[in-house]
Design an enzyme around this catalytic site. Sequence first.
Site, PDB file in Angstrom:
ATOM      1  N   GLN A 120       6.204 118.821 125.255  1.00 51.05           N
ATOM      2  CA  GLN A 120       7.825 118.698 125.280  1.00 51.05           C
ATOM      3  C   GLN A 120       8.155 119.194 126.697  1.00 51.05           C
ATOM      4  OE1 GLN A 120       9.723 120.415 121.665  1.00 51.05           O
ATOM      5  NE2 GLN A 120       7.785 121.269 121.489  1.00 51.05           N
ATOM      6  N   HIS A 131       9.261 114.540 126.529  1.00 50.27           N
ATOM      7  CA  HIS A 131      10.602 114.688 127.022  1.00 50.27           C
ATOM      8  C   HIS A 131      10.869 114.484 128.556  1.00 50.27           C
ATOM      9  CE1 HIS A 131      11.593 117.648 123.509  1.00 50.27           C
ATOM     10  NE2 HIS A 131      11.640 116.595 123.209  1.00 50.27           N
ATOM     11  N   CYS A 146      20.285 106.470 144.586  1.00 46.55           N
ATOM     12  CA  CYS A 146      19.174 105.520 144.593  1.00 46.55           C
ATOM     13  C   CYS A 146      19.077 104.712 145.821  1.00 46.55           C
ATOM     14  CB  CYS A 146      19.456 104.395 143.499  1.00 46.55           C
ATOM     15  SG  CYS A 146      18.343 103.044 143.020  1.00 46.55           S
ATOM     16  N   CYS A 164      19.867 100.841 145.086  1.00 47.96           N
ATOM     17  CA  CYS A 164      21.217 100.142 144.928  1.00 47.96           C
ATOM     18  C   CYS A 164      22.502 101.107 145.255  1.00 47.96           C
ATOM     19  CB  CYS A 164      21.110  99.716 143.401  1.00 47.96           C
ATOM     20  SG  CYS A 164      21.305 100.960 142.340  1.00 47.96           S
ATOM     21  N   GLY A 185       3.410 127.340 121.468  1.00 44.70           N
ATOM     22  CA  GLY A 185       4.451 127.863 122.287  1.00 44.70           C
ATOM     23  C   GLY A 185       5.662 126.989 122.227  1.00 44.70           C
ATOM     24  N   THR A 186       5.996 126.685 120.984  1.00 44.64           N
ATOM     25  CA  THR A 186       7.251 125.797 120.718  1.00 44.64           C
ATOM     26  C   THR A 186       8.331 126.643 119.663  1.00 44.64           C
ATOM     27  OG1 THR A 186       8.442 123.859 120.229  1.00 44.64           O
ATOM     28  CG2 THR A 186       6.211 124.176 119.313  1.00 44.64           C
ATOM     29  N   ASN A 197       1.687 131.201 118.633  1.00 48.58           N
ATOM     30  CA  ASN A 197       3.051 131.564 119.295  1.00 48.58           C
ATOM     31  C   ASN A 197       3.208 133.247 119.062  1.00 48.58           C
ATOM     32  OD1 ASN A 197       6.220 132.004 119.647  1.00 48.58           O
ATOM     33  ND2 ASN A 197       6.305 129.822 119.045  1.00 48.58           N
TER      34      ASN A 197
HETATM   35  C1  BJW Z   1       5.292 132.019 123.738  1.00 53.80           C
HETATM   36  C2  BJW Z   1       4.957 132.745 124.617  1.00 53.80           C
HETATM   37  C3  BJW Z   1       3.319 132.979 125.062  1.00 53.80           C
HETATM   38  C4  BJW Z   1       7.280 132.497 124.415  1.00 53.80           C
HETATM   39  N1  BJW Z   1       2.756 132.397 124.176  1.00 53.80           N
HETATM   40  N2  BJW Z   1       4.248 131.313 122.808  1.00 53.80           N
HETATM   41  C5  BJW Z   1      18.262 116.427 112.861  1.00 53.80           C
HETATM   42  C6  BJW Z   1      19.111 117.366 112.737  1.00 53.80           C
HETATM   43  C7  BJW Z   1      19.896 117.924 113.645  1.00 53.80           C
HETATM   44  C8  BJW Z   1      20.006 117.459 114.838  1.00 53.80           C
HETATM   45  C9  BJW Z   1      19.039 116.485 115.066  1.00 53.80           C
HETATM   46  C10 BJW Z   1      17.990 115.974 114.250  1.00 53.80           C
HETATM   47  N3  BJW Z   1      17.423 115.211 114.792  1.00 53.80           N
HETATM   48  C11 BJW Z   1      17.499 115.030 116.078  1.00 53.80           C
HETATM   49  C12 BJW Z   1      18.855 115.775 116.409  1.00 53.80           C
HETATM   50  C13 BJW Z   1      19.343 116.124 117.490  1.00 53.80           C
HETATM   51  C14 BJW Z   1      18.618 117.010 118.564  1.00 53.80           C
HETATM   52  C15 BJW Z   1      17.973 118.238 117.893  1.00 53.80           C
HETATM   53  O1  BJW Z   1      17.075 118.308 117.680  1.00 53.80           O
HETATM   54  N4  BJW Z   1      18.715 119.262 117.792  1.00 53.80           N
HETATM   55  C16 BJW Z   1      18.360 120.555 117.451  1.00 53.80           C
HETATM   56  C17 BJW Z   1      18.724 121.615 118.315  1.00 53.80           C
HETATM   57  C18 BJW Z   1      18.965 120.630 116.102  1.00 53.80           C
HETATM   58  N5  BJW Z   1      17.572 116.129 118.982  1.00 53.80           N
HETATM   59  C19 BJW Z   1      17.499 114.850 119.833  1.00 53.80           C
HETATM   60  O2  BJW Z   1      18.674 114.787 120.576  1.00 53.80           O
HETATM   61  C20 BJW Z   1      16.527 114.350 120.502  1.00 53.80           C
HETATM   62  N6  BJW Z   1      16.648 113.085 120.261  1.00 53.80           N
HETATM   63  C21 BJW Z   1      16.731 112.453 119.112  1.00 53.80           C
HETATM   64  O3  BJW Z   1      16.361 112.663 118.282  1.00 53.80           O
HETATM   65  O4  BJW Z   1      17.115 110.969 119.224  1.00 53.80           O
HETATM   66  C22 BJW Z   1      17.731 110.401 118.034  1.00 53.80           C
HETATM   67  C23 BJW Z   1      18.736 110.992 117.480  1.00 53.80           C
HETATM   68  C24 BJW Z   1      19.892 111.221 118.540  1.00 53.80           C
HETATM   69  C25 BJW Z   1      21.120 111.747 117.959  1.00 53.80           C
HETATM   70  C26 BJW Z   1      21.101 112.118 116.785  1.00 53.80           C
HETATM   71  C27 BJW Z   1      19.970 112.183 115.936  1.00 53.80           C
HETATM   72  C28 BJW Z   1      18.977 111.408 116.544  1.00 53.80           C
HETATM   73  C29 BJW Z   1      16.333 114.807 121.910  1.00 53.80           C
HETATM   74  C30 BJW Z   1      15.822 115.977 122.207  1.00 53.80           C
HETATM   75  C31 BJW Z   1      15.565 116.436 123.730  1.00 53.80           C
HETATM   76  C32 BJW Z   1      15.491 117.585 124.058  1.00 53.80           C
HETATM   77  N7  BJW Z   1      15.493 118.074 125.498  1.00 53.80           N
HETATM   78  C33 BJW Z   1      15.088 119.539 126.009  1.00 53.80           C
HETATM   79  C34 BJW Z   1      15.656 119.355 127.308  1.00 53.80           C
HETATM   80  C35 BJW Z   1      14.592 118.469 128.316  1.00 53.80           C
HETATM   81  C36 BJW Z   1      14.778 118.351 129.598  1.00 53.80           C
HETATM   82  C37 BJW Z   1      14.879 119.752 130.345  1.00 53.80           C
HETATM   83  O5  BJW Z   1      13.856 120.514 130.250  1.00 53.80           O
HETATM   84  O6  BJW Z   1      15.561 120.025 131.127  1.00 53.80           O
HETATM   85  O7  BJW Z   1      13.772 119.634 126.010  1.00 53.80           O
HETATM   86  S1  BJW Z   1      15.752 120.740 125.241  1.00 53.80           S
HETATM   87  C38 BJW Z   1      14.638 121.798 125.301  1.00 53.80           C
HETATM   88  O8  BJW Z   1      14.069 122.144 124.078  1.00 53.80           O
HETATM   89  C39 BJW Z   1      13.568 121.075 125.977  1.00 53.80           C
HETATM   90  C40 BJW Z   1      12.209 121.479 125.300  1.00 53.80           C
HETATM   91  O9  BJW Z   1      11.208 120.601 125.428  1.00 53.80           O
HETATM   92  C41 BJW Z   1      12.937 121.575 123.922  1.00 53.80           C
HETATM   93  C42 BJW Z   1      12.236 122.473 123.010  1.00 53.80           C
HETATM   94  O10 BJW Z   1      12.019 123.774 123.410  1.00 53.80           O
HETATM   95  P1  BJW Z   1      10.808 124.585 123.248  1.00 53.80           P
HETATM   96  O11 BJW Z   1       9.745 123.937 124.011  1.00 53.80           O
HETATM   97  O12 BJW Z   1      10.381 124.603 121.807  1.00 53.80           O
HETATM   98  O13 BJW Z   1      11.064 125.848 124.103  1.00 53.80           O
HETATM   99  P2  BJW Z   1      11.766 127.177 123.283  1.00 53.80           P
HETATM  100  O14 BJW Z   1      12.122 128.110 124.612  1.00 53.80           O
HETATM  101  O15 BJW Z   1      12.998 126.917 122.394  1.00 53.80           O
HETATM  102  O16 BJW Z   1      10.553 128.036 122.491  1.00 53.80           O
HETATM  103  C43 BJW Z   1       9.588 128.836 123.223  1.00 53.80           C
HETATM  104  C44 BJW Z   1       8.712 129.150 122.172  1.00 53.80           C
HETATM  105  O17 BJW Z   1       7.355 129.893 123.038  1.00 53.80           O
HETATM  106  C45 BJW Z   1       9.362 130.529 121.342  1.00 53.80           C
HETATM  107  O18 BJW Z   1       8.896 130.118 120.080  1.00 53.80           O
HETATM  108  C46 BJW Z   1       8.247 131.660 121.914  1.00 53.80           C
HETATM  109  O19 BJW Z   1       8.325 132.721 120.808  1.00 53.80           O
HETATM  110  C47 BJW Z   1       7.054 131.128 122.451  1.00 53.80           C
HETATM  111  N8  BJW Z   1       6.473 131.739 123.359  1.00 53.80           N
HETATM  112  N9  BJW Z   1       6.223 133.040 125.279  1.00 53.80           N
HETATM  113  C48 BJW Z   1       3.071 131.609 123.099  1.00 53.80           C
HETATM  114  N10 BJW Z   1       3.301 133.578 126.064  1.00 53.80           N
HETATM  115 ZN    ZN Z   2      19.245 101.965 141.552  1.00 58.44          ZN
END
Ligand code: BJW
Ligand code: ZN
Length: 242
Positions: free
Chosen positions: A101, A119, A147, A150, A187-188, A213
């Site tokens: 991710q 992502h 761009c 364009c 780590g998610t 994690n």
């Molecule tokens: C360690 C550590 C160490 C720390 N060792 N561990 C169903 C219900 C409700 C909502 C939705 C649903 N289905 C879809 C949605 C909407 C939405 C969603 O999921 N929302 C939720 C918040 C509820 N999803 C979407 O919109 C996705 N698209 C989609 O589903 O399309 C179809 C659709 C659209 C609309 C409606 C319904 C369906 C797209 C999601 C895109 C996420 N984008 C981001 C930004 C990317 C660009 C950028 O980086 O700028 O992606 S958001 C951000 O969160 C980023 C990450 O990849 C993502 C996940 O975060 P991650 O990696 O888990 O990080 P953290 O900080 O949350 O966690 C870190 C972890 O590490 C922790 O657990 C720590 O404990 C641990 N840790 N140190 C081991 N040393």
């Molecule tokens: Zn363009």
Amino acid sequence: MGPDRSKLKELLKKAERVAVLTGAGISAESGVPTFRGADGLWRNYKVTELATPDAFAQHPELVWEFYNWRRQLVNGLTYNPAHKALVDLEAKVPHFTLITQNVDGLHLKAGSRNVLEIHGNLWKVRCTRCHKITTDMSPDMGTLPKCQECGGLLRPHVVWFGESLDYPLLHQAMEASRTCQVMLVIGTSAVVQPAASLALETKGAGGKVAEINVEETPNSRMMDFVLLGKAGEIVPELVNSL
Ligand code: BJW
Ligand code: ZN
């Protein structure tokens, strides 16, 4: 090393197909801030306020400032022992898929090969007008980069909330999740869909799932193994003994 860990090692040793799902936690020890950590992300904004098409439509300069900050930050950082251990794991497993991710590019920098960046990637930009995707490594893109083809406004080639993931990539990620014998989830926080459901695909198809994690997550209850600790310590320990 507990009995849990040695059982997981045995499974990994025998596995022909392994999938790994990583999140921001694997890059935390490289110095990349996580999204939902205690210190907040950037200027007290939540990720759900910046990483959306709405935010970009209303305040493109603010969103670009946020991504320029991320680019500058990641630019000076590198992979850590957890990233490196996954490169070694790929060499030991016949069919290995790394689903990440993270947009920081650190898995590729470490040398992992079969990587699905579901992502997107911080170092790629996409034109909002002609949709052309280009790689741009400049740490500072300026406030409203345009761009070259364009003149349209560029945006980061990442997936924001409410946007669909690239379908072929998601399809490959689902396929790898369904067909692997073991999935490591590293780590998610397991709150963002559809990534958070990939481990369910593995479970549903009869594979084993292990979470690494520093704390438990909403997915911990469905895991066959929960290894609490830092990725930079646990992943190398797991892989080196195979
Ligand atoms: C360690 C550590 C160490 C720390 N060792 N561990 C169903 C219900 C409700 C909502 C939705 C649903 N289905 C879809 C949605 C909407 C939405 C969603 O999921 N929302 C939720 C918040 C509820 N999803 C979407 O919109 C996705 N698209 C989609 O589903 O399309 C179809 C659709 C659209 C609309 C409606 C319904 C369906 C797209 C999601 C895109 C996420 N984008 C981001 C930004 C990317 C660009 C950028 O980086 O700028 O992606 S958001 C951000 O969160 C980023 C990450 O990849 C993502 C996940 O975060 P991650 O990696 O888990 O990080 P953290 O900080 O949350 O966690 C870190 C972890 O590490 C922790 O657990 C720590 O404990 C641990 N840790 N140190 C081991 N040393
Ligand atoms: Zn363009």
